[in-house]
Design a protein around this motif. Structure first.
Motif, mmCIF file in Angstrom:
data_model
loop_
_atom_site.group_PDB
_atom_site.id
_atom_site.type_symbol
_atom_site.label_atom_id
_atom_site.label_comp_id
_atom_site.label_asym_id
_atom_site.label_seq_id
_atom_site.Cartn_x
_atom_site.Cartn_y
_atom_site.Cartn_z
ATOM 1 N N ALA A 105 0.827 -1.209 0.000
ATOM 2 C CA ALA A 105 0.000 0.000 0.000
ATOM 3 C C ALA A 105 0.863 1.261 0.000
ATOM 4 C CB ALA A 105 -0.930 -0.001 1.208
ATOM 5 N N MET A 155 -5.143 -3.014 -5.923
ATOM 6 C CA MET A 155 -4.368 -3.058 -4.681
ATOM 7 C C MET A 155 -4.285 -4.455 -4.069
ATOM 8 S SD MET A 155 -2.568 -1.516 -2.442
ATOM 9 C CE MET A 155 -1.872 -2.743 -1.367
ATOM 10 N N SER A 206 -5.762 -5.243 2.576
ATOM 11 C CA SER A 206 -5.371 -4.695 1.276
ATOM 12 C C SER A 206 -6.542 -4.005 0.586
ATOM 13 C CB SER A 206 -4.803 -5.810 0.387
ATOM 14 O OG SER A 206 -5.787 -6.797 0.123
ATOM 15 N N PHE A 209 -6.951 -0.661 2.395
ATOM 16 C CA PHE A 209 -5.871 0.232 1.990
ATOM 17 C C PHE A 209 -6.073 0.721 0.556
ATOM 18 C CE2 PHE A 209 -2.857 -2.172 5.064
ATOM 19 C CZ PHE A 209 -3.467 -1.535 6.129
ATOM 20 N N GLY A 210 -6.576 -0.146 -0.317
ATOM 21 C CA GLY A 210 -6.827 0.271 -1.691
ATOM 22 C C GLY A 210 -7.871 1.364 -1.768
ATOM 23 N N VAL A 246 -2.603 4.697 5.984
ATOM 24 C CA VAL A 246 -2.346 3.247 5.906
ATOM 25 C C VAL A 246 -1.793 2.726 7.224
ATOM 26 C CG1 VAL A 246 -0.827 1.538 4.846
ATOM 27 C CG2 VAL A 246 -2.110 3.116 3.408
#
Length: 260
Positions: A105, A155, A206, A209-210, A246
């Protein structure tokens, strides 16, 4: 020491609340446009290719070297306790749970996030977004939504590649270079990594975070000053804000996952 006038404080608070409200409405709008974005598969595929494929080189190389370091450091730590056979398990859990989603990330924010912010900012500076509105074309639907969902999809794929390449790097250092038993390396990993608890949690991280990195990048580009200096400052803010978000979200998600 200079004190702000109460009117200035009220203006700053109202301005920040207005910014938060606009960001929330924009995020909800982007989420609601998922169906419309999926119907424009070509636009979405182009953004996944642009954000994912162009970030693949730095993700792969970084994942390989992180795996090298984990394999080397992990072996010397585990050797103290006579547990060098658990090297594969340690490398896999470190990557799948934490380092894979988080480092991927951060790299995604530095590579794809800055590209998104600069691209949207230049479109705003060149009055392309305003021209779309004049032609009754919604820039959020046409420009922002495909980029948002392209980043959200790319991501987790990049995080998976990072973790897989990192495990390969740990294998090369631990088994090929140092001499850890290959069967023990893979069997310990297979028996100790849970698909839902470990891989699933890493996948959830993930995805979060994306969403976070992509939305921050688009918001900064969409709201930047339409000047070269404004685009430059927005690009810098994207890296700083996305990286801090993040790391903060990683702590929150880890605490929630292990408390359940």
């Amino acid at each position: 020491m200079k004190f702000l006038h109460p009117a200035e404080v009220g203006y700053q608070v109202r301005s920040k609340l207005s910014d938060i409200g606009f960001a929330t409405r924009l995020l909800l709008r982007l989420v609601s446009l998922l169906g419309a974005t999926l119907r424009r598969g070509r636009l979405l595929a182009d953004q996944i290719h642009f954000l994912g494929n162009h970030s693949l080189a730095i993700i792969t190389v970084s994942g390989l070297f992180v795996g090298f370091v984990l394999g080397l450091q992990g072996y010397y730590i585990l050797q103290r306790y006579g547990s060098s056979e658990a090297l594969g398990l340690m490398v896999a859990l470190s990557l799948v749970r934490e380092l894979g989603p988080v480092v991927a990330a951060l790299l995604f924010a530095g590579r794809a996030g800055t590209s998104l912010t600069a691209g949207i900012g230049l479109m705003k500076a060149g009055e392309q977004l305003a021209a779309m509105e004049m032609m009754a074309v919604d820039p959020v639907r046409r420009v922002l939504a495909p980029r948002f969902w392209g980043g959200v999809i790319a991501m987790p794929l990049l995080a998976a590649v990072f973790s897989a390449v990192g495990i390969l790097g740990g294998y090369l250092v631990g088994v090929v270079m140092i001499g850890v038993d290959s069967g023990a390396f893979w069997s310990q990993m297979q028996n100790g990594v849970d698909v839902w608890k470990d891989v699933g949690n890493g996948l959830l991280k993930s995805v979060v975070f994306g969403v976070t990195v992509t939305f921050i990048a688009l918001l900064q580009g969409y709201e930047c000053q339409p000047t070269p200096e404004g685009v430059s400052r927005a690009t810098t803010r994207t890296v700083v804000m996305a990286s801090l978000a993040v790391l903060a979200l990683d702590f929150v998600l880890t605490a929630m996952m292990f408390s359940l």
